[in-house]
Design a protein around this motif. Sequence first.
Motif, PDB file in Angstrom:
ATOM      1  N   ILE A   1       9.225 -25.990   7.898  1.00  0.00           N
ATOM      2  CA  ILE A   1      10.133 -25.495   8.382  1.00  0.00           C
ATOM      3  C   ILE A   1       9.964 -24.735   9.792  1.00  0.00           C
ATOM      4  O   ILE A   1      10.689 -24.550  10.773  1.00  0.00           O
ATOM      5  CB  ILE A   1      11.275 -24.878   7.604  1.00  0.00           C
ATOM      6  N   ASP A   2       8.918 -23.581   9.330  1.00  0.00           N
ATOM      7  CA  ASP A   2       8.525 -22.714  10.299  1.00  0.00           C
ATOM      8  C   ASP A   2       7.918 -23.290  11.541  1.00  0.00           C
ATOM      9  O   ASP A   2       8.373 -23.028  12.642  1.00  0.00           O
ATOM     10  CB  ASP A   2       7.466 -21.969   9.674  1.00  0.00           C
ATOM     11  N   ARG A   3       7.297 -24.449  11.377  1.00  0.00           N
ATOM     12  CA  ARG A   3       6.800 -25.309  12.611  1.00  0.00           C
ATOM     13  C   ARG A   3       7.786 -25.985  13.257  1.00  0.00           C
ATOM     14  O   ARG A   3       8.015 -25.952  14.632  1.00  0.00           O
ATOM     15  CB  ARG A   3       5.846 -26.380  12.306  1.00  0.00           C
ATOM     16  N   LYS A   4       8.786 -26.519  12.443  1.00  0.00           N
ATOM     17  CA  LYS A   4       9.890 -27.234  13.136  1.00  0.00           C
ATOM     18  C   LYS A   4      10.908 -26.315  13.938  1.00  0.00           C
ATOM     19  O   LYS A   4      11.550 -26.585  15.011  1.00  0.00           O
ATOM     20  CB  LYS A   4      10.596 -27.967  11.975  1.00  0.00           C
ATOM     21  N   TYR A   5      11.302 -25.244  13.489  1.00  0.00           N
ATOM     22  CA  TYR A   5      12.156 -24.162  13.940  1.00  0.00           C
ATOM     23  C   TYR A   5      11.589 -23.118  14.336  1.00  0.00           C
ATOM     24  O   TYR A   5      11.536 -21.701  13.753  1.00  0.00           O
ATOM     25  CB  TYR A   5      13.229 -23.975  12.997  1.00  0.00           C
ATOM     26  N   PRO A   6      10.745 -22.737  15.427  1.00  0.00           N
ATOM     27  CA  PRO A   6       9.683 -21.562  15.819  1.00  0.00           C
ATOM     28  C   PRO A   6      10.603 -20.476  16.208  1.00  0.00           C
ATOM     29  O   PRO A   6      10.050 -19.243  16.284  1.00  0.00           O
ATOM     30  CB  PRO A   6       8.957 -22.273  16.907  1.00  0.00           C
ATOM     31  N   GLY A   7      11.854 -20.889  16.485  1.00  0.00           N
ATOM     32  CA  GLY A   7      12.725 -19.661  16.852  1.00  0.00           C
ATOM     33  C   GLY A   7      13.677 -19.098  15.724  1.00  0.00           C
ATOM     34  O   GLY A   7      14.506 -18.159  15.906  1.00  0.00           O
ATOM     35  N   LEU A   8      13.146 -19.337  14.382  1.00  0.00           N
ATOM     36  CA  LEU A   8      13.791 -18.607  13.258  1.00  0.00           C
ATOM     37  C   LEU A   8      13.709 -17.114  13.363  1.00  0.00           C
ATOM     38  O   LEU A   8      12.671 -16.651  13.913  1.00  0.00           O
ATOM     39  CB  LEU A   8      13.156 -19.006  12.027  1.00  0.00           C
ATOM     40  N   ALA A   9      14.652 -16.281  13.390  1.00  0.00           N
ATOM     41  CA  ALA A   9      14.396 -14.824  13.136  1.00  0.00           C
ATOM     42  C   ALA A   9      13.707 -14.288  12.264  1.00  0.00           C
ATOM     43  O   ALA A   9      13.041 -12.948  12.392  1.00  0.00           O
ATOM     44  CB  ALA A   9      15.968 -14.364  13.107  1.00  0.00           C
ATOM     45  N   GLY A  10      13.202 -14.952  11.222  1.00  0.00           N
ATOM     46  CA  GLY A  10      12.663 -14.440  10.322  1.00  0.00           C
ATOM     47  C   GLY A  10      12.390 -15.431   9.079  1.00  0.00           C
ATOM     48  O   GLY A  10      13.253 -16.307   8.776  1.00  0.00           O
ATOM     49  N   ILE A  11      11.353 -15.209   8.137  1.00  0.00           N
ATOM     50  CA  ILE A  11      11.332 -15.897   6.856  1.00  0.00           C
ATOM     51  C   ILE A  11      10.981 -14.913   5.575  1.00  0.00           C
ATOM     52  O   ILE A  11      10.058 -13.922   5.714  1.00  0.00           O
ATOM     53  CB  ILE A  11      10.179 -17.068   6.734  1.00  0.00           C
ATOM     54  N   GLU A  12      11.904 -14.820   4.952  1.00  0.00           N
ATOM     55  CA  GLU A  12      11.543 -13.938   3.946  1.00  0.00           C
ATOM     56  C   GLU A  12      11.483 -14.466   2.436  1.00  0.00           C
ATOM     57  O   GLU A  12      12.213 -15.268   2.006  1.00  0.00           O
ATOM     58  CB  GLU A  12      13.120 -12.890   3.862  1.00  0.00           C
ATOM     59  N   LEU A  13      10.445 -13.971   1.535  1.00  0.00           N
ATOM     60  CA  LEU A  13      10.418 -14.418   0.532  1.00  0.00           C
ATOM     61  C   LEU A  13      11.133 -13.612  -0.404  1.00  0.00           C
ATOM     62  O   LEU A  13      11.019 -12.223  -0.811  1.00  0.00           O
ATOM     63  CB  LEU A  13       8.956 -14.514  -0.105  1.00  0.00           C
ATOM     64  N   MET A  14      12.126 -14.156  -1.313  1.00  0.00           N
ATOM     65  CA  MET A  14      12.763 -13.463  -2.253  1.00  0.00           C
ATOM     66  C   MET A  14      12.267 -13.420  -3.876  1.00  0.00           C
ATOM     67  O   MET A  14      12.606 -14.358  -4.490  1.00  0.00           O
ATOM     68  CB  MET A  14      14.405 -13.717  -2.231  1.00  0.00           C
ATOM     69  N   ALA A  15      11.418 -12.399  -3.868  1.00  0.00           N
ATOM     70  CA  ALA A  15      10.837 -12.643  -5.389  1.00  0.00           C
ATOM     71  C   ALA A  15      11.592 -12.192  -6.510  1.00  0.00           C
ATOM     72  O   ALA A  15      12.586 -11.333  -6.539  1.00  0.00           O
ATOM     73  CB  ALA A  15       9.747 -11.391  -5.509  1.00  0.00           C
ATOM     74  N   TYR A  16      11.491 -13.105  -7.457  1.00  0.00           N
ATOM     75  CA  TYR A  16      12.329 -12.996  -8.789  1.00  0.00           C
ATOM     76  C   TYR A  16      12.308 -11.589  -9.393  1.00  0.00           C
ATOM     77  O   TYR A  16      11.296 -11.213  -9.395  1.00  0.00           O
ATOM     78  CB  TYR A  16      11.918 -14.087  -9.705  1.00  0.00           C
TER      79      TYR A  16
END
Length: 316
Positions: A255-270
């Motif tokens: 997804i990061d490669r496909k949409y390089p303009g994403l404002a961010g990717i956040e991992l929401m840890a349990y």
Amino acid sequence: MPVEINCCERQAHMDRVQGTIFDIQRFALHDGPGIRTTVFLKGCPLRCIWCHNPESQDFNPQLSFDRAKCTDCFRCVKACPAGAHKVVDGRHVADHGRCCLSAKCVEACPNGALKIIGRKQSVREVMDVVIRDIAYYNNSGGGMTISGGEPMSQFRFTLELLKAAKEKGIHTCLDTSGYAPGDLFERVLPYTDLFLYDYKATDDKEHLRLTGVSNRLILDNLDLLYREGASIILRCPLVKGINDTDEHFMGIAEIDRKYPGLAGIELMAYHNMGHEKYERIGRKPEMEMLPTTDEATKESWLERLKAFGCGKAIIG
Ligand code: SF4
Ligand code: SF4
């Protein structure tokens, strides 16, 4: 030609449009940039097994009973007109299925052990709270976030709330599972400055197993919003041993490669802080309580994602 409405009509409209909300949190720091007011809407079409807001899932108000605060005084037993409170073996027991939402028990309880979660509020009533902190939003780059539950499931209310915030010049975030018809996302887009967009599992069957729904609509809507220029932070809830698989990490990297303009990717840890809420609303958790994610695991997730080519992710 657009229909012009005057100020009084606008106010009346904001009074008429109501939503069912279960909380408004001021000074929120984790629901988008800056200091924010987060409005939590009730009702969600998903059933994520790790959901830490189970009280958000049902669309209707419901009774919550906190055993830890109860002193077995039995005032609620006398006050309830529906027989939803009983004495069993000398202890108070709540029968949630019988609750008629009269809230008589809530008034009677001296310890705050009972509450009704969820209330109807108009756009105007919610905005009256949201505008109190405009100075903080302006100083911190914050604003209003609509969360849930799934805000798009109360589409009209969400749309009108976003519009009302934009009329006041307030930055808006929509925290969404992405599970709603695409045309509805197109309609909120002009009033949404930032989408906090969940991505929970890459394999569709796994997504269905973990959340109760397919991820196809969610991925289609992500594509649609991205192509229409939306600002999007991808949020990935991760539970060790449940969805932290290589396949899913590869999916996030893709997804990061496909949409390089994403404002961010956040991992929401349990974290397990929501676990006891299930019992309070008379439900069994969908998943056993796991330990809250430790720092080493979070670091290892970031490393694994990097190895798959995604260096953008941070811990949310
Ligand atoms: S009134 Fe409150 S403290 Fe008393 S039995 Fe009912 S829930 Fe417990
Ligand atoms: S989308 Fe959010 S509110 Fe809905 S079930 Fe999943 S975690 Fe809970």
